[in-house]
Design a protein around this motif. Structure first.
Motif, mmCIF file in Angstrom:
data_model
loop_
_atom_site.group_PDB
_atom_site.id
_atom_site.type_symbol
_atom_site.label_atom_id
_atom_site.label_comp_id
_atom_site.label_asym_id
_atom_site.label_seq_id
_atom_site.Cartn_x
_atom_site.Cartn_y
_atom_site.Cartn_z
ATOM 1 N N ARG A 98 -20.653 -7.411 -7.784
ATOM 2 C CA ARG A 98 -21.604 -6.896 -6.796
ATOM 3 C C ARG A 98 -22.899 -7.675 -6.946
ATOM 4 N NH1 ARG A 98 -21.189 -2.929 -3.328
ATOM 5 N NH2 ARG A 98 -23.061 -1.945 -2.497
ATOM 6 N N VAL A 99 -23.384 -8.235 -5.850
ATOM 7 C CA VAL A 99 -24.653 -8.956 -5.831
ATOM 8 C C VAL A 99 -25.709 -7.982 -5.326
ATOM 9 C CG1 VAL A 99 -25.917 -10.919 -4.880
ATOM 10 C CG2 VAL A 99 -23.490 -11.127 -5.405
ATOM 11 N N VAL A 100 -26.847 -7.968 -6.012
ATOM 12 C CA VAL A 100 -27.906 -7.018 -5.693
ATOM 13 C C VAL A 100 -29.227 -7.753 -5.547
ATOM 14 C CG1 VAL A 100 -29.175 -4.973 -6.486
ATOM 15 C CG2 VAL A 100 -26.711 -5.183 -6.964
ATOM 16 N N ILE A 101 -29.966 -7.416 -4.490
ATOM 17 C CA ILE A 101 -31.347 -7.863 -4.333
ATOM 18 C C ILE A 101 -32.205 -6.616 -4.470
ATOM 19 C CG2 ILE A 101 -33.072 -8.905 -2.811
ATOM 20 C CD1 ILE A 101 -30.792 -10.436 -1.439
ATOM 21 N N GLU A 102 -33.139 -6.653 -5.412
ATOM 22 C CA GLU A 102 -34.018 -5.520 -5.664
ATOM 23 C C GLU A 102 -35.319 -5.715 -4.893
ATOM 24 O OE1 GLU A 102 -34.271 -6.021 -9.827
ATOM 25 O OE2 GLU A 102 -32.353 -5.056 -10.220
ATOM 26 N N VAL A 103 -35.654 -4.744 -4.070
ATOM 27 C CA VAL A 103 -36.819 -4.812 -3.202
ATOM 28 C C VAL A 103 -37.823 -3.751 -3.627
ATOM 29 C CG1 VAL A 103 -37.593 -4.628 -0.799
ATOM 30 C CG2 VAL A 103 -35.322 -5.552 -1.307
ATOM 31 N N PRO A 104 -39.079 -4.136 -3.884
ATOM 32 C CA PRO A 104 -40.092 -3.112 -4.200
ATOM 33 C C PRO A 104 -40.194 -2.101 -3.056
ATOM 34 C CG PRO A 104 -40.954 -5.318 -4.589
ATOM 35 C CD PRO A 104 -39.638 -5.485 -3.890
ATOM 36 N N LEU A 105 -40.411 -0.824 -3.377
ATOM 37 C CA LEU A 105 -40.483 0.210 -2.349
ATOM 38 C C LEU A 105 -41.487 -0.127 -1.255
ATOM 39 C CD1 LEU A 105 -40.283 3.525 -4.407
ATOM 40 C CD2 LEU A 105 -38.554 2.558 -2.896
#
Length: 148
Positions: A118-125
């Motif tokens: 699983r590839v994940v991009i973490e985005v600040p709220l």
């Protein structure tokens, strides 16, 4: 669509991009039918960013594969802006763009399934409106990696 976690803490595995809140970030994730190491290498490859990122049109960096401390510049919205990778491991990297903390990128392994991840991009709220762009990016990225 916001994803859910099962009893073991894994994000639902329907293959589509989903979003899960992880503390102060939104984790936009998508399954990829490719081994985690190959997937992570492609994710860290600066030459390939314009191929899958809707916002990155070009990249200049002395490092092809990002590591902690990698610097360069990316062309977004017609302007060149500097970037610096603030942390990197084999399966994860974080950066700041124009001196502002930006997205995190990671590859999660599935236990017992070495040919899928699983590839994940973490985005600040605070950057939640960027989630649809990340979904498009992950779909393009998956198509690239799965087509190899």
């Amino acid at each position: 669509m916001f994803g859910t976690r099962d009893a073991t803490g894994n994000v639902d595995r329907d293959g589509r991009a989903s979003v899960v809140r992880e503390g102060a970030t939104l984790a936009v994730g998508r399954d990829v039918d490719a081994p985690p190491e190959r997937t992570a290498r492609a994710l860290r490859d600066t030459r390939r960013w314009p191929d899958w990122s809707p916002s990155v049109r070009d990249v200049e960096s002395a490092d092809r594969y990002v590591e902690t401390g990698t610097t360069g510049r990316v062309r977004v919205a017609g302007a060149w802006v500097p970037f610096r990778v603030t942390a990197a491991t084999r399966l994860r990297w974080d950066w700041e763009v124009a001196r502002v903390p930006a997205t995190g990128h990671r590859v999660d392994r599935y236990s017992g399934d070495p040919e899928r991840c699983r590839v994940v991009i973490e985005v600040p709220l605070i950057a939640a409106p960027y989630v649809p762009v990340c979904r498009r990016a992950l779909d393009r990225f998956a198509a690239l990696v799965e087509g190899e």
